[in-house]
Design a protein around this motif. Sequence first.
Motif, PDB file in Angstrom:
ATOM      1  N   THR A 215       6.274  -5.322   4.680  1.00  0.00           N
ATOM      2  CA  THR A 215       6.751  -3.764   4.628  1.00  0.00           C
ATOM      3  C   THR A 215       5.830  -3.038   5.267  1.00  0.00           C
ATOM      4  O   THR A 215       4.710  -3.456   5.101  1.00  0.00           O
ATOM      5  N   SER A 217       5.133   1.009   4.972  1.00  0.00           N
ATOM      6  CA  SER A 217       5.555   2.599   4.175  1.00  0.00           C
ATOM      7  C   SER A 217       4.690   3.579   5.065  1.00  0.00           C
ATOM      8  O   SER A 217       3.418   3.426   5.070  1.00  0.00           O
ATOM      9  N   VAL A 226       7.333   8.005  -1.340  1.00  0.00           N
ATOM     10  CA  VAL A 226       7.262   7.394  -0.244  1.00  0.00           C
ATOM     11  C   VAL A 226       8.263   8.232   0.950  1.00  0.00           C
ATOM     12  O   VAL A 226       9.270   8.460   0.611  1.00  0.00           O
ATOM     13  N   GLN A 229      10.030   3.590   5.031  1.00  0.00           N
ATOM     14  CA  GLN A 229       9.645   2.344   4.726  1.00  0.00           C
ATOM     15  C   GLN A 229      10.630   1.303   5.499  1.00  0.00           C
ATOM     16  O   GLN A 229      11.771   1.702   6.008  1.00  0.00           O
TER      17      GLN A 229
END
Length: 425
Positions: A215, A217, A226, A229
Amino acid sequence: MTRAGLLVVGALLAIASGCPAEPHPVPEPTSSPQPSHTALPGRPTTASTGLPAYTGPPANAPPSTGPLTTLRAAVDLTPATQGAFWRADEAVAAPDGGAYVVLSSEGPGRPQRLATVARTGDGFAVTGSVAVPRVDHVVGAHLLPDGTVAVAGRLSSSDLGLEVVDPRTGATRAVPLVPYERGTTSADLRTALSPDGRTLYLVATVTIGRRVSETLSAVDPLAGTVLAQRGLIDDVSLVSVYPMGRQLAGLVARPGGGATVVFDASPTEVAQLRIPTLLRYDASLTTLEEPVRVTSLAERAETQSVAVGIDGTVFLVVDVPDGAWILAVPDGGGAGPVLVQLTDRIFDYALTVEPAQQWALLPAIEGARAVDLRTGEIRGPLDVGCSLGPDVRAIAPAWQDAGALVVGQCDVGSRWVEMLWIAGP
């Protein structure tokens, strides 16, 4: 010969005329080829030469300060430690010209501290330190706009993320970003801070049994939230048969927002045959630009360290069979000629580039060495004064990039002393 090969040969002729320090071995992938895009006839194996190549420093770059071959300070970090068996992991520049250094203990209980190095009279010294909740596998330290320091790695909860530390008061808060899953067999990450300091990008690759999660982010490190993402498995599969895994090499922030992921792709079933590759994303992480292959498969290059210029140019040190090369890919551009040829494959694991993008600094047996990114000239060395040899672990820009911070240890005969060296022109 491919066009990329001709560019490399031409660059080498021009240069010819004109993880001991901790090496970064690259273990072979243990995961199986990923299933995504299996219908593709084959991943590309040639360098991305159809995009603009790097042509040198930007026109609006600040003046160069020259090669960093002067030792401005040698700071013994012992006052920030408690007992023996400590290790200086990372450093980040402080506004007064000093630095904050992350120190980890290898003894029982394994405490961790953030040391403040500041001016004292005519020199620099440790002026304080605060305790830090344990962060294992520290991969970066970033100074945030409010004066706190974000230490990136594996938190005490086993989640991947940040421990944000106030170097004045010792106040801390954890920002977990990639939750730990039971059965995890390996996990790695890289981080990069946006130029305004308000967005921190984190790329993670985690193996849970036979499953791989990768991933990217975008995080507000001050709020601990966050912002965006994106899963990377499908993106990586466009250029590599295997997930990134331990071939994840770096992450840099782009000047207009967004980030560039750097890893060594394996475009064939032979995992050991790799190509340094860039995946570029916009600020929202929604758009994947054309992947960039920095070399061709035939050149057998493997990425060892990554740095970024003020215009978003990605600088890479890659190992090749007869040494190492420094390469550059402009933001939005593609592969180009070799900038510097190095004869060794030992001191290639760290790199910093000045804002003028004329000189870079790498480790050396004496401490560090400056290289001219325009001519390929190697200048130096920067002798840090360790008669029995230093162990340099990391190199980072000094405040406002006026020099460099060199982190490591010095062998004084009876013990190793953790050190911060400050290099200048």
